[in-house]
Design a protein around this motif. Structure first.
Motif, short mmCIF file in Angstrom:
data_model
loop_
_atom_site.label_atom_id
_atom_site.label_comp_id
_atom_site.label_asym_id
_atom_site.label_seq_id
_atom_site.Cartn_x
_atom_site.Cartn_y
_atom_site.Cartn_z
N UNK A 1 0.84 -1.20 0.00
CA UNK A 1 0.00 0.00 0.00
C UNK A 1 0.87 1.25 0.00
N UNK A 2 0.24 2.36 -0.38
CA UNK A 2 0.93 3.65 -0.43
C UNK A 2 0.00 4.72 0.14
N UNK A 3 0.54 5.57 1.01
CA UNK A 3 -0.22 6.66 1.61
C UNK A 3 0.33 7.99 1.10
N UNK A 4 -0.52 8.81 0.52
CA UNK A 4 -0.13 10.17 0.13
C UNK A 4 -1.15 11.14 0.74
N UNK A 5 -0.95 12.41 0.50
CA UNK A 5 -1.84 13.42 1.08
C UNK A 5 -3.27 13.28 0.58
N UNK A 6 -3.45 12.88 -0.67
CA UNK A 6 -4.76 12.90 -1.30
C UNK A 6 -5.39 11.54 -1.54
N UNK A 7 -4.63 10.44 -1.30
CA UNK A 7 -5.21 9.12 -1.54
C UNK A 7 -4.39 8.06 -0.83
N UNK A 8 -5.02 6.89 -0.63
CA UNK A 8 -4.32 5.69 -0.16
C UNK A 8 -4.68 4.58 -1.14
N UNK A 9 -3.65 3.85 -1.60
CA UNK A 9 -3.84 2.79 -2.58
C UNK A 9 -3.28 1.49 -2.01
N UNK A 10 -3.95 0.37 -2.30
CA UNK A 10 -3.48 -0.95 -1.89
C UNK A 10 -3.65 -1.89 -3.07
N UNK A 11 -2.70 -2.81 -3.26
CA UNK A 11 -2.83 -3.70 -4.41
C UNK A 11 -1.93 -4.90 -4.35
#
Length: 255
Positions: free
Chosen positions: A203-213
């Protein structure tokens, strides 16, 4: 086997823009995982779902789904288990009670959970996959547990009941959050053949979104964090608060 991709964003945008870097690599994986695709995106009071048995890289409908505007969604591309028909009923994500669910992996036998699934939920099954049974078991557990605990308990039940499993990785989208669960069996034939990275979730956390894959998107996932085994990642809609719930203690898991 299948591939998973999920996102929660601070504000609604077209999926193709929210996942501009990830979707090209994700769709490219459908040249191998070519037995259909599905997308659930939050819309109004329930997830809107689009599914097709055609491979994502050949599907005009998938191209249209990229324009869906949402703040939370999950995407799935399928590689069907042997003997599992390519039908809409067997295509992820599965939905019910204002939630959507997608699984990457398999367990056997398919009916290993039937005695644990409430009869009213088992009667709603429309396909013949182990993954749909996983979701129905989870829905039953959600009647008494919050989602992170229910996911961990569902995986524990499968681990105890199944004679074999490769991976229990899944995404669950609710009106409050997106959840990801990570667990693989390193001794499965798939893990031995494909290697330990194949079933790992990141997963990746940024200011505007979180993505998991799932793995397989090397350019997009260069700086992503691995979700540890048997942990539940919770990504809250609205404020993007992220929690990684550790495995349940043995007493809780056995209860």
């Amino acid at each position: 086997m299948c591939r998973l991709l999920g996102v929660v964003a601070r504000r609604p945008e077209p999926l193709g823009e929210l996942l501009a870097e990830e979707i090209p690599e994700f769709v490219a994986l459908s040249r191998e995982h070519g037995d259909g695709w599905g997308v659930a995106s939050w819309s109004g009071t329930a997830p809107a779902v689009a599914r097709d048995v055609e491979a994502a890289h050949r599907s005009a409908r998938f191209g249209m789904v990229r324009r869906t505007t949402t703040d939370a969604g999950l995407l799935h591309i399928r590689m069907a288990s042997a003997g599992s028909p390519l039908t809409a009923q067997n295509t992820h994500p599965f939905t019910g009670r204002r939630m959507a669910f997608a699984h990457n992996g398999f367990f056997s036998p398919r009916d290993a959970l039937d005695e644990l699934i409430p009869a009213d939920l088992l009667a709603t099954a429309t396909g013949d996959t182990d993954s749909e049974r996983y979701f129905l078991l989870l829905r039953g557990l959600l009647r008494e547990h919050e989602p992170a605990a229910a996911l961990a308990l569902a995986a524990e039940r499968i681990r105890l009941r199944a004679t074999a499993f490769a991976s229990l990785n899944c995404l669950l989208l609710t009106d409050d959050a997106l959840y990801a669960y990570s667990e693989q069996n390193p001794d499965s034939e798939v893990a031995r053949r494909r290697g330990p990275e194949f079933f790992r979730l990141h997963y990746q956390i940024t200011e505007d979104r979180v993505v998991v894959g799932s793995s397989g998107m090397p350019r997009a996932q260069r700086s992503w964090t691995e979700l540890p085994e048997r942990h539940v990642l919770e990504i809250r809609r609205g404020d993007l608060r992220v929690s990684a719930h550790p495995p349940l203690p043995p007493v809780a898991a056995a209860s």
